[in-house]
Scaffold this motif. Structure first.
Motif, PDB file in Angstrom:
ATOM      1  N   TRP A   1      -1.734  -1.515 -12.765  1.00 10.33           N
ATOM      2  CA  TRP A   1      -1.432  -0.842 -14.047  1.00 10.33           C
ATOM      3  C   TRP A   1       0.060  -0.900 -14.361  1.00 10.33           C
ATOM      4  N   GLY A   2       0.792  -1.706 -13.614  1.00  9.53           N
ATOM      5  CA  GLY A   2       2.213  -1.851 -13.891  1.00  9.53           C
ATOM      6  C   GLY A   2       2.471  -2.727 -15.109  1.00  9.53           C
ATOM      7  N   TYR A   3       3.722  -2.698 -15.568  1.00  3.80           N
ATOM      8  CA  TYR A   3       4.162  -3.486 -16.722  1.00  3.80           C
ATOM      9  C   TYR A   3       3.286  -3.219 -17.954  1.00  3.80           C
ATOM     10  N   THR A   4       2.960  -1.969 -18.170  1.00  2.00           N
ATOM     11  CA  THR A   4       2.189  -1.590 -19.351  1.00  2.00           C
ATOM     12  C   THR A   4       2.998  -0.591 -20.169  1.00  2.00           C
ATOM     13  N   ALA A   5       2.564  -0.397 -21.410  1.00  2.00           N
ATOM     14  CA  ALA A   5       3.275   0.543 -22.282  1.00  2.00           C
ATOM     15  C   ALA A   5       3.222   1.955 -21.725  1.00  2.00           C
ATOM     16  N   THR A   6       2.104   2.324 -21.105  1.00  2.00           N
ATOM     17  CA  THR A   6       1.981   3.677 -20.561  1.00  2.00           C
ATOM     18  C   THR A   6       2.936   3.893 -19.399  1.00  2.00           C
ATOM     19  N   VAL A   7       3.056   2.901 -18.514  1.00  2.00           N
ATOM     20  CA  VAL A   7       3.995   3.012 -17.396  1.00  2.00           C
ATOM     21  C   VAL A   7       5.426   3.114 -17.918  1.00  2.00           C
ATOM     22  N   ASN A   8       5.767   2.304 -18.913  1.00  2.00           N
ATOM     23  CA  ASN A   8       7.114   2.369 -19.485  1.00  2.00           C
ATOM     24  C   ASN A   8       7.410   3.752 -20.056  1.00  2.00           C
ATOM     25  N   LYS A   9       6.429   4.329 -20.707  1.00  2.00           N
ATOM     26  CA  LYS A   9       6.614   5.656 -21.292  1.00  2.00           C
ATOM     27  C   LYS A   9       6.816   6.705 -20.204  1.00  2.00           C
ATOM     28  N   ILE A  10       5.983   6.661 -19.160  1.00  2.00           N
ATOM     29  CA  ILE A  10       6.108   7.628 -18.068  1.00  2.00           C
ATOM     30  C   ILE A  10       7.445   7.462 -17.361  1.00  2.00           C
ATOM     31  N   GLN A  11       7.851   6.212 -17.155  1.00  2.00           N
ATOM     32  CA  GLN A  11       9.119   5.963 -16.477  1.00  2.00           C
ATOM     33  C   GLN A  11      10.290   6.529 -17.265  1.00  2.00           C
ATOM     34  N   ALA A  12      10.275   6.329 -18.586  1.00  2.00           N
ATOM     35  CA  ALA A  12      11.356   6.828 -19.424  1.00  2.00           C
ATOM     36  C   ALA A  12      11.406   8.355 -19.416  1.00  2.00           C
ATOM     37  N   GLU A  13      10.227   8.986 -19.310  1.00  2.00           N
ATOM     38  CA  GLU A  13      10.160  10.454 -19.348  1.00  2.00           C
ATOM     39  C   GLU A  13      10.496  11.097 -18.007  1.00  2.00           C
ATOM     40  N   THR A  14      10.152  10.411 -16.900  1.00  2.00           N
ATOM     41  CA  THR A  14      10.294  11.018 -15.581  1.00  2.00           C
ATOM     42  C   THR A  14      11.421  10.431 -14.739  1.00  2.00           C
ATOM     43  N   GLY A  15      11.825   9.199 -15.042  1.00  2.00           N
ATOM     44  CA  GLY A  15      12.828   8.539 -14.221  1.00  2.00           C
ATOM     45  C   GLY A  15      12.284   7.908 -12.969  1.00  2.00           C
TER      46      GLY A  15
ATOM     47  N   VAL B   1       5.872   2.294  -8.872  1.00  2.00           N
ATOM     48  CA  VAL B   1       5.206   3.245  -7.965  1.00  2.00           C
ATOM     49  C   VAL B   1       4.602   4.432  -8.728  1.00  2.00           C
ATOM     50  N   ILE B   2       4.553   4.345 -10.046  1.00  2.00           N
ATOM     51  CA  ILE B   2       3.911   5.411 -10.824  1.00  2.00           C
ATOM     52  C   ILE B   2       2.410   5.369 -10.583  1.00  2.00           C
ATOM     53  N   PRO B   3       1.784   6.503 -10.240  1.00  2.00           N
ATOM     54  CA  PRO B   3       0.330   6.509  -9.987  1.00  2.00           C
ATOM     55  C   PRO B   3      -0.454   6.263 -11.277  1.00  2.00           C
ATOM     56  N   TYR B   4      -1.700   5.822 -11.089  1.00  2.00           N
ATOM     57  CA  TYR B   4      -2.550   5.595 -12.255  1.00  2.00           C
ATOM     58  C   TYR B   4      -2.902   6.932 -12.886  1.00  2.00           C
TER      59      TYR B   4
ATOM     60  N   PRO C   1       0.778  -1.243   0.000  1.00  2.00           N
ATOM     61  CA  PRO C   1       0.000   0.000   0.000  1.00  2.00           C
ATOM     62  C   PRO C   1       0.807   1.289   0.000  1.00  2.00           C
ATOM     63  N   VAL C   2       1.945   1.373   0.703  1.00  2.00           N
ATOM     64  CA  VAL C   2       2.631   2.655   0.864  1.00  2.00           C
ATOM     65  C   VAL C   2       4.109   2.497   0.515  1.00  2.00           C
ATOM     66  N   PRO C   3       4.554   3.108  -0.601  1.00  2.00           N
ATOM     67  CA  PRO C   3       3.719   3.694  -1.643  1.00  2.00           C
ATOM     68  C   PRO C   3       3.029   2.594  -2.435  1.00  2.00           C
ATOM     69  N   CYS C   4       1.993   2.960  -3.167  1.00  2.00           N
ATOM     70  CA  CYS C   4       1.216   1.964  -3.897  1.00  2.00           C
ATOM     71  C   CYS C   4       2.085   1.283  -4.951  1.00  2.00           C
ATOM     72  N   ASP C   5       2.280  -0.014  -4.771  1.00  2.00           N
ATOM     73  CA  ASP C   5       3.005  -0.835  -5.752  1.00  2.00           C
ATOM     74  C   ASP C   5       1.977  -1.335  -6.767  1.00  2.00           C
ATOM     75  N   ASN C   6       2.078  -0.836  -8.001  1.00  2.00           N
ATOM     76  CA  ASN C   6       1.015  -1.073  -8.987  1.00  2.00           C
ATOM     77  C   ASN C   6       1.091  -2.431  -9.676  1.00  2.00           C
ATOM     78  N   LEU C   7       1.969  -3.321  -9.202  1.00  2.00           N
ATOM     79  CA  LEU C   7       2.131  -4.636  -9.838  1.00  2.00           C
ATOM     80  C   LEU C   7       1.175  -5.653  -9.215  1.00  2.00           C
ATOM     81  N   HIS C   8      -0.096  -5.360  -9.223  1.00  2.00           N
ATOM     82  CA  HIS C   8      -1.134  -6.240  -8.657  1.00  2.00           C
ATOM     83  C   HIS C   8      -1.776  -6.997  -9.819  1.00  2.00           C
ATOM     84  N   PHE C   9      -1.391  -8.290  -9.979  1.00  2.00           N
ATOM     85  CA  PHE C   9      -1.890  -9.096 -11.100  1.00  2.00           C
ATOM     86  C   PHE C   9      -2.569 -10.379 -10.639  1.00  2.00           C
ATOM     87  N   TRP C  10      -2.651 -10.631  -9.334  1.00  2.00           N
ATOM     88  CA  TRP C  10      -3.104 -11.935  -8.855  1.00  2.00           C
ATOM     89  C   TRP C  10      -4.503 -12.300  -9.337  1.00  2.00           C
TER      90      TRP C  10
END
Length: 787
Positions: free
Chosen positions: A701-715, A720-723, A678-687
């Motif tokens: 929402w982890g391991y998606t193209a959008t997360v990869n794009k945000i990670q590359a842009e923000t570092g 832990v990237i928010p939705y 929960p803290v910080p929210c780990d978005n890798l919830h796939f169970w």
């Protein structure tokens, strides 16, 4: 076209042994078959001991033999118009079986009848049994040379050791009931469920998100699950990788035989591929996180890593790529003409394109090197190489533009930016700390880069033989060297927050090993005397002994910059490598002197002695890996690891499988659970999507193209990237926190038919939920409601 690497496959006159008596032939045949029970039975017993049921093992083995290996081997032989020994043809045939299974499943899944893919092997077996011209493919040709007994024993021993280690290392640590607390395995399981029911697939844990990933292996796992009735979880954790890992040494042996015309380079290539690890002459231990993930002192693409089991994409593609390269080599040498081989090559390219993103780009680089070398040396275009380029490029474009949506997946161009993130940088403080990137500059970057290159030279030192003996005249040599150079260049030039650039070198490693084995074969005389063989073995032992002897001479604790200063940390890295370099030079000098004056039998073997020393230098690290895992298993009495305290809600498996059995595959599900922690929210919830095999409006929402794009842009760390779609998340969560006609209707209008609830946190779910939706099932803290 005559190959300069391959030696004549048939013995010269006078070399044939006299025919053996019937009793002698039976003894030889028995000796040849003995490796199967000696190495195979312990692996099966270990797999059963660590949770693979006998019934599942029997069904899986029968399916693999009848539906994959047998028809695949028949097709492989028919396409080549030649049946070699089973030892050579079975592993490439198994790879053909996987290719046919994937393509057949695509057609069957599109038709809405997934079991229809079984019609492909059934039809093939019927045709090969009925057609007179194809019946010859059921057995080896009369003039086919049988694999030597020593080759069979050596290759089987390598495969058996690898399988036993995989059971002790991977299966044992997973336990009999695995908690799925790491993110990767539920991610893979969710994609298997998605491919069981949908084609083309989407991200199942986040509705509407495209699946920009190499997902063909999940289609293969889905097909296997449909055909055998085995749970995807059992396939993923217990069974699927066994034939892939077991067949890889035999595939490499067949490829080395095709490349060199000799048998012994096959086991050598397999050993270098699987057990050649970056030399570690230091006295301190690397951080356990790095060791557990196979990230050694430098990046060496080692296969002795958790990813061998946790990445089915890599393990699947590793086997398929070897026959693909064999087909390309045949075509480059002028031996691969005809539409059957062209069709088989196209099928392999199509499946590899969606199996793993790293393989076709390094193959393309190898082909371009062949074209360039031929253009420079012979002043002509290499037309077969250009034809292969014309086949590979569409595969790469299809993968990049269609499967990956043109996204970079978080990969960035950063020359030498990733080198300091491996074990030397982490343990000394000169680079990464754990998995956080700390830029490595100045003298530290120079030292780590030099040590990295020296480690590569030690592992693949046999490459020198291709240059010493003019092996580059064979187009296979520049192909393999180009593929290896591409993998190395990717590690040097690219960087990724999740170390994904390392997979390029992992993919290239078998072909660097094949080239090194071919180079060693070019250096070793065709008639190697026993004396020469003992000297080379002694050189390899000497190299390994030198590494073990150097370790106690250095500090036993990590010489971190914080404790000893930057200069001493660098000295601690440089000194052992200088001593190793002096030792290798001394070995070369001794080999030259012995060959010139003391031992004429060793004349001309000095380069070979150096390569043998380098191979020995690279082996102790793999011994350390195997010994460490065996010690851990022995300390636990070889019992499966105890069950972990699971992060999943208790009852997740049961509730999700109830939902799978009582809902339609096209039903959409909503959940209040989004964060693995929960803290910080780990978005890798796939169970939930993993076990339910259903699509969710918003789970993680982890391991998606959008997360990869945000990670590359923000570092930011991707997990832990928010939705990014907060209004949709608010609509989703309102139905659980404040259930009522309006909030429930908002989900219904979005297509939601079921709710899967984690009841552990009262702040995320109201007690009034049952007043507005129907409770259908509850297991532990997981409940299923129907709208």
């Amino acid at each position: 076209m005559t190959s300069s690497l391959a030696a004549p496959a048939t013995p010269a006159a006078g070399e044939l042994a006299p025919p053996a008596s019937p009793r002698g032939r039976r003894s030889i045949r028995l000796l040849r078959w003995l490796p199967l029970p000696i190495f195979g039975v312990p692996a099966l017993l270990a797999a059963h001991h660590y949770g693979a049921a006998w019934g599942d093992l029997a069904v899986f083995a029968g399916y693999g033999a009848v539906a994959l290996a047998l028809p695949g081997t028949l097709v492989w032989r028919a396409a080549h118009r030649r049946s070699r020994s089973l030892a050579e043809d079975l592993a490439p045939g198994l790879a053909v079986g996987y290719v046919l299974e994937v393509l057949g499943y695509f057609a069957a899944r599109t038709a809405g009848a997934p079991l229809l893919h079984l019609a492909v092997p059934a039809a093939l077996l019927a045709v090969f049994a009925a057609h007179p011209a194809l019946r010859r493919c059921w057995r080896a040709d009369r003039d086919a040379e049988r694999a030597p007994t020593g080759w069979i024993w050596a290759t089987s021993g390598i495969a058996g050791l690898l399988l036993l280690w995989s059971c002790v290392y991977f299966m044992r640590s997973r336990g009999l009931v695995y908690s799925f607390n790491d993110a990767d395995l539920p991610f893979h399981l969710a994609l298997i469920g998605e491919l069981k029911h949908h084609l083309p697939p989407k991200v199942p844990w986040l509705d509407g998100e495209p699946l920009n990933y190499h997902w063909f292996v999940y289609a293969d796992l889905a097909a296997t699950s449909w055909a055998t009735g085995i749970e995807p979880e059992t396939l993923l954790l217990r069974l699927y990788y066994l034939p892939l890992i077991g067949a890889l040494p035999f595939a490499l042996g067949a490829a080395a035989r095709r490349l060199t015309g000799r048998w012994w380079p096959g086991p050598v290539a397999a050993v270098i591929t699987l057990f050649g690890v970056a030399p570690y002459p230091y006295g301190w231990e690397l951080p356990r996180t790095y060791v557990a993930n196979g990230l050694g002192p430098v990046d060496d693409g080692v296969l002795l890593r958790f990813g061998l089991f946790a990445s089915p994409t890599q393990t699947f593609a590793a086997l398929l790529a070897v026959p693909l390269v064999m087909l390309v080599v045949d075509r480059l040498r002028g031996d691969g003409s005809g539409w059957p081989l062209a069709g088989l090559l196209a099928a392999f390219v199509a499946v590899i394109a969606g199996a793993k993103a790293t393989y076709l780009p390094i193959l393309l680089c190898g082909l371009l090197v062949v074209v360039a070398v031929t253009l420079v040396v012979q002043r002509r275009w290499h037309r077969p190489a250009l034809a292969c380029v014309a086949l590979v490029v569409p595969g790469i474009l299809f993968a990049q533009l269609v499967l990956f949506g043109g996204a970079s997946q978080g990969m960035v161009v950063e020359p030498l930016g990733g080198l300091g993130r491996y074990g030397l940088g982490a343990s000394t403080g000169l680079g990464a700390t754990k998995f956080g990137a700390v830029p490595t500059t100045g003298a530290a970057l120079v030292v780590i880069t030099v040590v990295t290159v020296l480690a590569w030279v030690a592992i693949w030192g046999g490459l020198a033989g291709l240059f010493v003996r003019r092996g580059l005249l064979d187009p296979a040599a520049p192909l393999l060297l180009g593929m290896g150079a591409a993998g190395i260049a990717a590690v040097l030039l690219l960087n990724h927050y999740g170390f994904s650039q390392t997979w390029f070198l992992v993919a290239a490693r078998p072909y660097l090993a094949l080239a090194a084995a071919a180079g060693l074969a070019a250096l070793v005389p065709r008639r190697l005397s026993r004396c020469q063989g003992w000297w080379l073995a002694a050189a390899a032992v000497g190299g390994a002994t030198a590494v073990w002897a150097l370790r106690p001479l250095g500090p036993s604790d990590p010489p971190t910059v914080k404790l000893v200063g930057r200069a001493q940390a660098l000295d601690a890295i440089v000194a052992p490598n200088l001593l190793l370099g002096v030792g290798v030079i001394a070995a070369a000098a001794v080999g030259w002197l012995l060959g010139r004056r003391l031992a004429p039998a060793l004349a001309g073997l000095a380069p070979t002695v150096v390569v043998a020393v380098l191979i020995g230098v690279s082996l102790p690290s793999s011994v350390d890996v195997l010994r460490r895992d065996l010690r851990a298993a022995h300390a636990a009495g070889y019992r499966p690891a105890p069950a972990e305290d699971t992060l999943m809600p208790p009852g997740t498996r049961e509730a999700a499988r109830w939902l799978r059995d009582h809902s339609d595959p096209d039903d959409l599900v909503a959940t209040n659970a989004h964060c693995r922690r929960p803290v910080p929210c780990d978005n890798l919830h796939f169970w939930f999507s993993a076990f339910a095999e259903r699509r969710f409006l918003v789970e993680g929402w982890g391991y998606t193209a959008t997360v990869n794009k945000i990670q590359a842009e923000t570092g930011l760390a991707g997990n832990v990237i928010p939705y990014w779609n907060q209004p949709l998340l608010a609509v989703n969560d309102a139905a659980f926190r404040d259930p009522g006609p309006a909030t429930i209707d908002a989900l219904r209008r979005r297509g939601v038919r079921w709710l899967m609830v984690d009841e552990r946190d009262p702040a995320t779910v109201s007690r009034r939920l049952a007043e507005h939706v129907t409770l259908r099932h509850r297991s532990g803290s997981a409940a299923i409601y129907q709208l």
